[in-house]
Design a protein around this motif. Structure first.
Motif, PDB file in Angstrom:
ATOM      1  N   LEU A   1       0.672  -1.271  -0.087  1.00 47.84           N
ATOM      2  CA  LEU A   1      -0.114   0.017  -0.046  1.00 47.84           C
ATOM      3  C   LEU A   1       0.891   1.169  -0.174  1.00 47.84           C
ATOM      4  N   SER A   2       0.359   2.475  -0.445  1.00 45.36           N
ATOM      5  CA  SER A   2       0.890   3.623  -0.379  1.00 45.36           C
ATOM      6  C   SER A   2       1.116   4.176   1.018  1.00 45.36           C
ATOM      7  N   GLU A   3       2.231   4.448   1.567  1.00 47.86           N
ATOM      8  CA  GLU A   3       2.813   4.809   3.200  1.00 47.86           C
ATOM      9  C   GLU A   3       2.323   6.253   3.170  1.00 47.86           C
ATOM     10  N   HIS A   4       2.094   6.960   2.002  1.00 48.67           N
ATOM     11  CA  HIS A   4       1.686   8.242   2.137  1.00 48.67           C
ATOM     12  C   HIS A   4       0.103   8.305   2.438  1.00 48.67           C
ATOM     13  N   TYR A   5      -0.604   7.290   1.678  1.00 49.09           N
ATOM     14  CA  TYR A   5      -1.813   7.333   1.940  1.00 49.09           C
ATOM     15  C   TYR A   5      -2.240   7.006   3.490  1.00 49.09           C
ATOM     16  N   LEU A   6      -1.387   5.955   3.871  1.00 50.03           N
ATOM     17  CA  LEU A   6      -1.563   5.561   5.237  1.00 50.03           C
ATOM     18  C   LEU A   6      -1.256   6.564   6.473  1.00 50.03           C
ATOM     19  N   GLU A   7      -0.417   7.502   6.105  1.00 52.65           N
ATOM     20  CA  GLU A   7      -0.106   8.558   6.786  1.00 52.65           C
ATOM     21  C   GLU A   7      -1.351   9.487   7.118  1.00 52.65           C
ATOM     22  N   GLN A   8      -2.193   9.493   5.815  1.00 53.30           N
ATOM     23  CA  GLN A   8      -3.400  10.557   6.048  1.00 53.30           C
ATOM     24  C   GLN A   8      -4.344   9.680   6.873  1.00 53.30           C
ATOM     25  N   LEU A   9      -4.376   8.425   6.927  1.00 55.06           N
ATOM     26  CA  LEU A   9      -5.325   7.397   7.728  1.00 55.06           C
ATOM     27  C   LEU A   9      -4.961   7.649   9.146  1.00 55.06           C
ATOM     28  N   ILE A  10      -3.853   7.477   9.470  1.00 52.14           N
ATOM     29  CA  ILE A  10      -3.362   7.563  11.033  1.00 52.14           C
ATOM     30  C   ILE A  10      -3.888   8.512  11.697  1.00 52.14           C
ATOM     31  N   SER A  11      -4.136   9.857  11.192  1.00 51.09           N
ATOM     32  CA  SER A  11      -4.252  10.894  12.120  1.00 51.09           C
ATOM     33  C   SER A  11      -5.561  10.700  12.703  1.00 51.09           C
ATOM     34  N   PRO A  12      -6.719  10.562  12.114  1.00 48.17           N
ATOM     35  CA  PRO A  12      -7.937  10.302  12.608  1.00 48.17           C
ATOM     36  C   PRO A  12      -7.949   9.193  13.513  1.00 48.17           C
ATOM     37  N   LEU A  13      -7.546   7.961  13.373  1.00 43.39           N
ATOM     38  CA  LEU A  13      -7.286   7.070  14.219  1.00 43.39           C
ATOM     39  C   LEU A  13      -6.598   7.467  15.559  1.00 43.39           C
ATOM     40  N   ARG A  14      -5.663   8.273  15.639  1.00 41.78           N
ATOM     41  CA  ARG A  14      -5.061   8.623  16.599  1.00 41.78           C
ATOM     42  C   ARG A  14      -5.846   9.656  17.344  1.00 41.78           C
ATOM     43  N   ASN A  15      -6.445  10.694  16.671  1.00 44.27           N
ATOM     44  CA  ASN A  15      -7.284  11.313  17.283  1.00 44.27           C
ATOM     45  C   ASN A  15      -8.444  10.867  18.142  1.00 44.27           C
ATOM     46  N   ALA A  16      -8.783   9.681  17.477  1.00 48.69           N
ATOM     47  CA  ALA A  16      -9.931   8.823  18.346  1.00 48.69           C
ATOM     48  C   ALA A  16      -9.556   7.982  19.446  1.00 48.69           C
ATOM     49  N   GLY A  17      -7.945   8.131  19.490  1.00 44.64           N
ATOM     50  CA  GLY A  17      -7.512   7.265  20.759  1.00 44.64           C
ATOM     51  C   GLY A  17      -7.392   5.827  20.294  1.00 44.64           C
ATOM     52  N   LEU A  18      -7.627   5.354  18.842  1.00 43.14           N
ATOM     53  CA  LEU A  18      -7.438   3.972  18.594  1.00 43.14           C
ATOM     54  C   LEU A  18      -6.214   3.724  18.381  1.00 43.14           C
ATOM     55  N   VAL A  19      -5.350   4.586  17.951  1.00 44.90           N
ATOM     56  CA  VAL A  19      -3.790   4.460  18.144  1.00 44.90           C
ATOM     57  C   VAL A  19      -3.054   5.495  18.957  1.00 44.90           C
ATOM     58  N   LYS A  20      -1.739   4.874  19.174  1.00 44.11           N
ATOM     59  CA  LYS A  20      -0.969   5.996  19.941  1.00 44.11           C
ATOM     60  C   LYS A  20       0.535   5.979  19.385  1.00 44.11           C
ATOM     61  N   SER A  21       1.062   7.280  19.142  1.00 39.63           N
ATOM     62  CA  SER A  21       2.268   7.180  18.138  1.00 39.63           C
ATOM     63  C   SER A  21       3.325   7.081  19.128  1.00 39.63           C
ATOM     64  N   ILE A  22       4.610   6.368  18.895  1.00 38.41           N
ATOM     65  CA  ILE A  22       5.760   6.502  19.751  1.00 38.41           C
ATOM     66  C   ILE A  22       6.789   7.156  18.854  1.00 38.41           C
ATOM     67  N   ARG A  23       7.415   8.152  19.474  1.00 41.13           N
ATOM     68  CA  ARG A  23       8.535   8.805  18.875  1.00 41.13           C
ATOM     69  C   ARG A  23       9.846   8.162  18.729  1.00 41.13           C
TER      70      ARG A  23
ATOM     71  N   ILE B   1     -13.524   1.580  14.180  1.00 35.22           N
ATOM     72  CA  ILE B   1     -12.426   1.937  13.077  1.00 35.22           C
ATOM     73  C   ILE B   1     -13.230   2.538  11.961  1.00 35.22           C
ATOM     74  N   ILE B   2     -14.321   1.708  11.477  1.00 33.69           N
ATOM     75  CA  ILE B   2     -15.224   2.424  10.167  1.00 33.69           C
ATOM     76  C   ILE B   2     -15.840   3.526  10.400  1.00 33.69           C
ATOM     77  N   ARG B   3     -16.310   4.112  11.625  1.00 28.38           N
ATOM     78  CA  ARG B   3     -16.866   5.105  12.111  1.00 28.38           C
ATOM     79  C   ARG B   3     -15.939   6.098  11.984  1.00 28.38           C
TER      80      ARG B   3
END
Length: 138
Positions: free
Chosen positions: A37-59, A79-81
């Motif tokens: 898959l496109s990494e660039h496209y996945l980057e666009q999807l991860i933000s709403p998932l993070r904002n909803a608390g479904l994922v956490k980012s580790i720096r 996830i779908i919602r």
């Protein structure tokens, strides 16, 4: 209701994180490569998932993403919602014929039931529906 690539790829991200749960962060690059898959496209999807608390980012050098909760506590409906909005095949109108309105409501409820009763744990552990082999004697 048609699930777009946003929902499908977002679900892919979350399933990969569920498979890796407890093993440390997973990068979007690794998820993109594994699933072609496109990494660039996945980057666009991860933000709403993070904002909803479904994922956490580790720096950091070994950073990436982890689930925001246990895989058994996150449903595909969650996830779908986040990525697609409310689950509904059509907008049900009050002035619609009662039989059609009832049909749309039943379809919506059936889809919600499947999505809300399918956890990331279920999806991560899915073995592909392998059937048992049977021995026949003649």
């Amino acid at each position: 209701m048609k699930i777009s690539t946003k929902g499908r790829y977002g679900l892919t991200i979350m399933i990969e994180l569920a498979k890796n749960h407890g093993k440390g962060p997973l990068s979007l690059k690794a998820i993109a490569q594994t699933n072609e898959l496109s990494e660039h496209y996945l980057e666009q999807l991860i933000s709403p998932l993070r904002n909803a608390g479904l994922v956490k980012s580790i720096r950091g050098a070994y950073g990436g993403y982890v689930l925001g909760d246990e895989p058994s506590n996150i449903t595909s409906g969650d996830i779908i919602r986040v990525l697609e909005g409310p689950i509904s095949p059509v907008e049900v109108l009050e002035d619609e014929e009662p039989a059609k309105r009832e049909l749309w409501i039943r379809i919506r409820d059936a889809v919600k039931e499947v999505l809300d009763n399918t956890t990331l744990e279920d999806l991560a552990n899915y073995s592909g529906g392998e059937q048992e082999s049977y021995m026949f004697y003649i």
